[in-house]
Design an enzyme around this catalytic site. Structure first.
Site, PDB file in Angstrom:
ATOM      1  N   LYS A  87     -10.768  -6.216 -35.477  1.00 18.61           N
ATOM      2  CA  LYS A  87     -10.474  -6.244 -36.913  1.00 18.61           C
ATOM      3  C   LYS A  87     -11.177  -7.449 -37.537  1.00 18.61           C
ATOM      4  O   LYS A  87     -10.951  -8.596 -37.139  1.00 18.61           O
ATOM      5  CB  LYS A  87      -8.950  -6.355 -37.079  1.00 18.61           C
ATOM      6  CG  LYS A  87      -8.419  -5.882 -38.398  1.00 18.61           C
ATOM      7  CD  LYS A  87      -6.899  -5.831 -38.330  1.00 18.61           C
ATOM      8  CE  LYS A  87      -6.260  -5.426 -39.612  1.00 18.61           C
ATOM      9  NZ  LYS A  87      -4.809  -5.586 -39.566  1.00 18.61           N
TER      10      LYS A  87
HETATM   11  C1  E4P Z   1      -3.355  -3.916 -42.268  1.00 15.62           C
HETATM   12  O1  E4P Z   1      -3.936  -3.708 -41.235  1.00 15.62           O
HETATM   13  C2  E4P Z   1      -2.429  -5.016 -42.497  1.00 15.62           C
HETATM   14  O2  E4P Z   1      -1.904  -5.443 -41.263  1.00 15.62           O
HETATM   15  C3  E4P Z   1      -1.235  -4.624 -43.314  1.00 15.62           C
HETATM   16  O3  E4P Z   1      -1.224  -3.255 -43.611  1.00 15.62           O
HETATM   17  C4  E4P Z   1      -0.871  -5.544 -44.404  1.00 15.62           C
HETATM   18  O4  E4P Z   1       0.284  -5.067 -45.021  1.00 15.62           O
HETATM   19  P1  E4P Z   1       1.192  -5.969 -45.998  1.00 15.62           P
HETATM   20  O5  E4P Z   1       0.522  -6.031 -47.299  1.00 15.62           O
HETATM   21  O6  E4P Z   1       2.499  -5.217 -46.055  1.00 15.62           O
HETATM   22  O7  E4P Z   1       1.316  -7.323 -45.343  1.00 15.62           O
END
Ligand code: E4P
Length: 217
Positions: A87
């Site tokens: 990522k």
């Molecule tokens: C995506 O991969 C992130 O981990 C995540 O969806 C972020 O979500 P949030 O905005 O609820 O922290």
């Protein structure tokens, strides 16, 4: 549509896996910290544990923000398990790194995407997944679902293979709306998946069926 769970909580990952509809897991440093998982070694071990629970893709986020650092970290993460997806944040060096990973058959998830232009760039660089954060856009009075629709149109116009991973999903309606628009994947909390199950008429209907069955016995 693939379902990913967005957590580093092993119990919730197991619960989603047991339901039989889980296709993968996304994590980020904040989700790791929430579970008390800190330090490189602990985080690496945690990724390995997650890969043992699920059969699908597991996103593991790099911490470096410079090209060389992202490459080094991403290659280390990719070697951990064949389910690992590296990522990478949507920054200039991140885009360059995604291109490198794509050329070297390492799968990537381009994260922290908030605009159609960023999603176009991620696809051009060869990202396996692009993660538009719909909940965080909604948080600032901007339509997160509209971004998913824009990216769907752009990717379809040109036949990009990058999969749209609707991220920052907060609730069940987000899941349904993403499915209508044609997101390839959604990642959200366990509650957003379990919410799909519930309908009061199902509960009332089942209660009546069971009561009527008992009458005849
Ligand atoms: C995506 O991969 C992130 O981990 C995540 O969806 C972020 O979500 P949030 O905005 O609820 O922290």
């Amino acid at each position: 549509m693939k379902f990913f769970i967005d957590t580093a909580n092993l119990d919730q990952i197991k619960e989603a896996q047991d339901l039989g509809v889980l296709d993968g897991v996304t994590t980020n440093p904040s989700l790791m910290a929430k579970e008390g998982i800190t330090g490189k070694e602990n985080i690496i071990n945690h990724y390995k544990k997650i890969c043992e629970i699920v059969t699908g893709d597991v996103s593991a986020e790099v911490i470096s923000t410079d090209y060389e650092g992202i490459i080094k970290e991403g290659e280390e993460l990719a070697k951990l398990h064949d389910q690992i997806i590296v990522k990478v944040p949507m920054i200039k060096d991140g885009v360059k790194a995604i291109k490198y990973f794509s050329d070297n058959n390492i799968k990537t998830n381009c994260t922290l995407v908030f605009s159609a232009g960023q999603a176009l760039l991620a696809a051009k660089a060869g990202a396996t997944y692009v993660s538009p954060f719909i909940g965080r856009l909604d948080d600032i009075s901007t339509d997160g679902l509209n971004l998913i629709a824009e990216i769907r149109m752009i990717y379809d116009n040109y036949g990009f293979n990058t999969q749209i991973l609707a991220a920052s999903v907060r609730h069940t309606m987000h899941v349904i709306d993403c499915a209508k628009i044609g997101a390839d994947v959604m990642t959200g909390p366990l509650s957003s998946i379990e919410g799909l199950l519930r309908h009061p008429l199902t509960d009332i209907g089942l209660e009546k069926f069971l009561a009527d069955y008992k009458k005849g016995n």
